[in-house]
Design a protein around this motif. Structure first.
Motif, PDB file in Angstrom:
ATOM      1  N   THR A  34      48.432  33.141  43.244  1.00 52.53           N
ATOM      2  CA  THR A  34      49.331  33.977  42.458  1.00 52.53           C
ATOM      3  C   THR A  34      48.955  34.006  40.989  1.00 52.53           C
ATOM      4  N   HIS A  35      47.979  33.219  40.574  1.00 55.18           N
ATOM      5  CA  HIS A  35      47.543  33.204  39.187  1.00 55.18           C
ATOM      6  C   HIS A  35      46.044  33.483  39.146  1.00 55.18           C
ATOM      7  N   PHE A  36      45.721  34.725  38.801  1.00 54.82           N
ATOM      8  CA  PHE A  36      44.331  35.127  38.773  1.00 54.82           C
ATOM      9  C   PHE A  36      43.785  34.940  37.359  1.00 54.82           C
ATOM     10  N   ALA A  37      42.733  34.176  37.237  1.00 53.12           N
ATOM     11  CA  ALA A  37      42.107  33.955  35.937  1.00 53.12           C
ATOM     12  C   ALA A  37      41.072  35.034  35.690  1.00 53.12           C
ATOM     13  N   ASP A  38      41.073  35.581  34.483  1.00 53.20           N
ATOM     14  CA  ASP A  38      40.122  36.632  34.136  1.00 53.20           C
ATOM     15  C   ASP A  38      38.682  36.172  34.314  1.00 53.20           C
ATOM     16  N   LYS A  43      32.676  36.896  37.982  1.00 52.66           N
ATOM     17  CA  LYS A  43      31.572  36.142  38.584  1.00 52.66           C
ATOM     18  C   LYS A  43      30.869  36.904  39.699  1.00 52.66           C
ATOM     19  N   SER A  44      31.604  37.592  40.519  1.00 49.71           N
ATOM     20  CA  SER A  44      31.036  38.234  41.693  1.00 49.71           C
ATOM     21  C   SER A  44      30.691  39.691  41.412  1.00 49.71           C
ATOM     22  N   LYS A  45      29.527  40.091  41.858  1.00 49.71           N
ATOM     23  CA  LYS A  45      29.106  41.479  41.672  1.00 49.71           C
ATOM     24  C   LYS A  45      29.218  42.277  42.973  1.00 49.71           C
ATOM     25  N   ASP A  46      29.893  41.714  43.969  1.00 49.22           N
ATOM     26  CA  ASP A  46      30.086  42.412  45.235  1.00 49.22           C
ATOM     27  C   ASP A  46      31.023  43.600  45.045  1.00 49.22           C
ATOM     28  N   ALA A  47      30.953  44.537  45.978  1.00 51.13           N
ATOM     29  CA  ALA A  47      31.847  45.693  45.952  1.00 51.13           C
ATOM     30  C   ALA A  47      33.295  45.225  46.144  1.00 51.13           C
ATOM     31  N   LYS A  48      34.208  45.870  45.444  1.00 50.71           N
ATOM     32  CA  LYS A  48      35.619  45.470  45.500  1.00 50.71           C
ATOM     33  C   LYS A  48      36.490  46.678  45.824  1.00 50.71           C
ATOM     34  N   PHE A  68      41.110  45.030  38.439  1.00 54.94           N
ATOM     35  CA  PHE A  68      40.167  46.141  38.574  1.00 54.94           C
ATOM     36  C   PHE A  68      39.335  46.295  37.304  1.00 54.94           C
ATOM     37  N   LYS A  69      39.988  46.192  36.166  1.00 54.09           N
ATOM     38  CA  LYS A  69      39.292  46.344  34.889  1.00 54.09           C
ATOM     39  C   LYS A  69      38.243  45.254  34.701  1.00 54.09           C
ATOM     40  N   ASN A  70      38.520  44.049  35.155  1.00 52.93           N
ATOM     41  CA  ASN A  70      37.623  42.922  34.927  1.00 52.93           C
ATOM     42  C   ASN A  70      36.584  42.707  36.022  1.00 52.93           C
ATOM     43  N   PHE A  71      36.643  43.464  37.102  1.00 50.37           N
ATOM     44  CA  PHE A  71      35.613  43.345  38.125  1.00 50.37           C
ATOM     45  C   PHE A  71      34.275  43.762  37.523  1.00 50.37           C
ATOM     46  N   SER A  72      33.248  42.967  37.753  1.00 48.90           N
ATOM     47  CA  SER A  72      31.936  43.284  37.196  1.00 48.90           C
ATOM     48  C   SER A  72      31.130  44.194  38.117  1.00 48.90           C
ATOM     49  N   SER A  73      31.631  44.466  39.275  1.00 46.90           N
ATOM     50  CA  SER A  73      30.918  45.297  40.237  1.00 46.90           C
ATOM     51  C   SER A  73      30.881  46.750  39.789  1.00 46.90           C
ATOM     52  N   ASN A  74      29.788  47.426  40.102  1.00 51.56           N
ATOM     53  CA  ASN A  74      29.696  48.864  39.833  1.00 51.56           C
ATOM     54  C   ASN A  74      30.407  49.663  40.909  1.00 51.56           C
ATOM     55  N   VAL A  75      30.591  49.059  42.077  1.00 49.67           N
ATOM     56  CA  VAL A  75      31.267  49.712  43.194  1.00 49.67           C
ATOM     57  C   VAL A  75      32.644  49.083  43.328  1.00 49.67           C
ATOM     58  N   LYS A  76      33.658  49.798  42.853  1.00 53.38           N
ATOM     59  CA  LYS A  76      35.025  49.286  42.916  1.00 53.38           C
ATOM     60  C   LYS A  76      35.991  50.450  43.027  1.00 53.38           C
TER      61      LYS A  76
END
Length: 109
Positions: A34-38, A43-48, A68-76
């Motif tokens: 329930t507590h997601f750290a930015d 860390k993960s570059k997998d598709a989200k 969503f904003k902090n996902f490093s993946s290009n496919v999200k």
């Protein structure tokens, strides 16, 4: 063979320890999910793919947007289902959800 006696202090201490230990495990398990750290999101570059019902009272829309904003993946992708709560979108929008998942998997290849 030991016999369990409710007035035996060793058994009561053991049961109290087990009760406290299980509650601690439950607390930290719930806290983790329930507590997601930015910092953990980048860390993960997998598709989200995130899915949520717009009437979801369990998942905060701000948390979804932050993730969503902090996902490093290009496919999200984020998909929000109107008139659905936390798990009901799988019941109400099953065909649409399945179609979105298949399309997303094709894109993520």
């Amino acid at each position: 063979m030991p016999v369990f006696k409710p007035n035996n202090k060793k058994w009561l201490k053991l049961l109290a320890f087990i009760f406290i230990f299980l509650n601690l495990i439950s607390y930290f398990h719930a806290y983790k999910f329930t507590h997601f750290a930015d910092k953990n999101l980048v860390k993960s570059k997998d598709a989200k793919k995130l899915s949520m019902g717009e009437k979801d009272e369990t998942v905060n829309e701000g948390d979804i947007d932050l993730m969503f904003k902090n996902f490093s993946s290009n496919v999200k992708e984020v998909k929000k289902y109107p008139n659905a709560s936390h798990e009901s979108y799988l019941n109400q929008y099953r065909a649409e959800w399945t179609q979105h998942i298949v399309q997303f998997m094709e894109i993520a290849k």
